[in-house]
Write a protein that holds these residues in place. Structure first.
Motif, PDB file in Angstrom:
ATOM      1  N   ARG A 297      -6.660  -3.010   3.140  1.00  0.00           N
ATOM      2  CA  ARG A 297      -5.987  -1.932   3.862  1.00  0.00           C
ATOM      3  C   ARG A 297      -6.978  -0.965   4.507  1.00  0.00           C
ATOM      4  O   ARG A 297      -6.615  -0.167   5.359  1.00  0.00           O
ATOM      5  CB  ARG A 297      -5.075  -1.181   2.881  1.00  0.00           C
ATOM      6  CG  ARG A 297      -4.312   0.002   3.445  1.00  0.00           C
ATOM      7  CD  ARG A 297      -3.373  -0.401   4.571  1.00  0.00           C
ATOM      8  NE  ARG A 297      -2.573   0.721   5.030  1.00  0.00           N
ATOM      9  CZ  ARG A 297      -3.014   1.735   5.771  1.00  0.00           C
ATOM     10  NH1 ARG A 297      -4.291   1.775   6.115  1.00  0.00           N
ATOM     11  NH2 ARG A 297      -2.205   2.694   6.151  1.00  0.00           N
TER      12      ARG A 297
ATOM     13  N   PHE B 288       0.839  -1.194   0.000  1.00  0.00           N
ATOM     14  CA  PHE B 288       0.000   0.000   0.000  1.00  0.00           C
ATOM     15  C   PHE B 288       0.877   1.248   0.000  1.00  0.00           C
ATOM     16  O   PHE B 288       1.817   1.357   0.804  1.00  0.00           O
ATOM     17  CB  PHE B 288      -0.919   0.020   1.219  1.00  0.00           C
ATOM     18  CG  PHE B 288      -1.850   1.193   1.244  1.00  0.00           C
ATOM     19  CD1 PHE B 288      -2.954   1.232   0.406  1.00  0.00           C
ATOM     20  CD2 PHE B 288      -1.622   2.270   2.092  1.00  0.00           C
ATOM     21  CE1 PHE B 288      -3.820   2.320   0.425  1.00  0.00           C
ATOM     22  CE2 PHE B 288      -2.481   3.365   2.115  1.00  0.00           C
ATOM     23  CZ  PHE B 288      -3.577   3.377   1.281  1.00  0.00           C
TER      24      PHE B 288
ATOM     25  N   ALA C 187      -5.346  -3.713  -6.268  1.00  0.00           N
ATOM     26  CA  ALA C 187      -6.030  -4.519  -5.253  1.00  0.00           C
ATOM     27  C   ALA C 187      -7.539  -4.404  -5.412  1.00  0.00           C
ATOM     28  O   ALA C 187      -8.091  -3.307  -5.435  1.00  0.00           O
ATOM     29  CB  ALA C 187      -5.607  -4.070  -3.862  1.00  0.00           C
TER      30      ALA C 187
ATOM     31  N   TRP D 229      -8.367  -1.923  -2.454  1.00  0.00           N
ATOM     32  CA  TRP D 229      -7.601  -1.893  -1.210  1.00  0.00           C
ATOM     33  C   TRP D 229      -8.492  -2.171   0.009  1.00  0.00           C
ATOM     34  O   TRP D 229      -8.286  -1.593   1.085  1.00  0.00           O
ATOM     35  CB  TRP D 229      -6.851  -0.575  -1.033  1.00  0.00           C
ATOM     36  CG  TRP D 229      -5.643  -0.453  -1.886  1.00  0.00           C
ATOM     37  CD1 TRP D 229      -5.468   0.374  -2.952  1.00  0.00           C
ATOM     38  CD2 TRP D 229      -4.411  -1.199  -1.769  1.00  0.00           C
ATOM     39  NE1 TRP D 229      -4.226   0.193  -3.512  1.00  0.00           N
ATOM     40  CE2 TRP D 229      -3.557  -0.773  -2.804  1.00  0.00           C
ATOM     41  CE3 TRP D 229      -3.966  -2.194  -0.886  1.00  0.00           C
ATOM     42  CZ2 TRP D 229      -2.271  -1.287  -2.977  1.00  0.00           C
ATOM     43  CZ3 TRP D 229      -2.692  -2.718  -1.073  1.00  0.00           C
ATOM     44  CH2 TRP D 229      -1.856  -2.259  -2.102  1.00  0.00           C
TER      45      TRP D 229
END
Length: 320
Positions: A110, A31, A147, A107
């Motif tokens: 994350r 990330f 992602a 993501w």
């Protein structure tokens, strides 16, 4: 902050931090924390909120600039999620609800908050994640290596009705990002064609290359205009119609521009060492997200059928 000041500030951040090394690292699953901190520290993550001092058009301008740089953070999802949940300093992203799960969340692994959008119901469910506890999540990625994750919706989760055309906003976000990315692909192709020499002269001086570059430029201009028209229609009753046109037209341009770019670059453009693939794979991936050309062409076709033959010319003549 004026439009030019906003884009200048964001452009400096992207230019300083968003290089090929960062894109490579993000594709490996890292990330881009420094990039996210810079955006968050300048308040860009809350730009789409009604009380941010900016406008929704400003937010889409930022998304388009992010597309030009291939920014590997979920910029559109963060901006729109914060708009709908009332803002957060935690990383929020958006996925689509399918068969009782949230899928394709950029993501999601994350994120602290994942908003699951059910476009048919025009509603969302918000899932708070404890990343340190390792909440169950299925990691994935799209064609560009970005992602794209999936997670279950907790039992008893509360659904919130949206008053804005959320799916159309997200489709427009992809359209403006693609338009920005296509501009970058054109710039890379022009640069390469003027630097690469064959038979003692740059390949940009060959008529066939000049023709292909001209076709690319036309497609990029058409894509940009279609995206701009949809942004201009944000507060109007033709907004979703213009989104349909933009997503379909920019998607078509993506295929043409990426193909020609790789022809111009030759074998070099297919190598991982060159940066071209980071941008061509993004437009190939983004053209399918939130509805591909066929989806939006059908939406447009149904609208034209309802309008009828007598309404077609007034519809076209009154476009901005």
């Amino acid at each position: 902050m004026s439009d030019s000041m906003l884009t200048d500030a964001a452009g400096r951040i992207f230019a300083d931090l968003c290089d090929k090394a960062l894109l490579d690292a993000a594709e490996r699953g890292e990330f881009p924390a420094a990039l996210w901190r810079a955006l968050e520290g300048n308040g860009f993550h809350q730009l789409a909120m009604p009380d941010s001092g900016g406008t929704l058009a400003d937010a889409f301008a930022l998304i388009g600039l992010g597309g030009r740089w291939g920014v590997p953070v979920p910029l559109a999802e963060v901006l729109l999620a914060n708009r709908w949940i009332g803002g957060s300093d935690r990383l929020a992203t958006i996925g689509q609800v399918l068969d009782g799960r949230i899928v394709e969340a950029p993501w999601g692994r994350r994120a602290d908050l994942v908003l699951g959008l059910d476009a048919d119901r025009s509603a969302y469910v918000l899932v708070a994640r404890d990343r340190e506890a390792g909440a169950p999540l299925e990691s994935g990625r799209n064609m560009a290596g970005e992602a794209r994750d999936a997670l279950a919706i907790p039992a008893g989760a509360e659904w919130v009705t949206l008053t804005e055309p959320a799916h159309a906003y997200l489709a427009l976000a992809r359209a403006v990002a693609m338009a920005g990315c296509l501009g970058r692909i054109l710039d890379l192709s022009l640069q390469y064609a003027n630097e690469r020499e064959q038979f003692g002269r740059p390949i940009a001086r060959f008529q066939a290359i000049q023709h292909n570059l001209a076709v690319m430029a036309g497609e990029v201009a058409a894509a940009g205009r279609a995206a701009d028209a949809a942004v201009d229609a944000l507060d109007g009753d033709r907004f979703e119609l213009e989104v349909a046109v933009a997503k379909a037209r920019v998607g078509e341009a993506a295929g043409v521009v990426a193909e020609i770019a790789h022809q111009v670059h030759g074998a070099m453009g297919y190598t991982h060492e060159h940066q071209l693939h980071h941008f061509t794979r993004r437009v190939w991936a983004w053209r399918d997200e939130y509805g591909n050309e066929t989806y939006w062409q059908r939406r447009l076709g149904r609208h034209l059928i309802r309008t009828g033959a007598d309404g077609l010319w007034p519809l076209l003549a009154t476009r901005g």
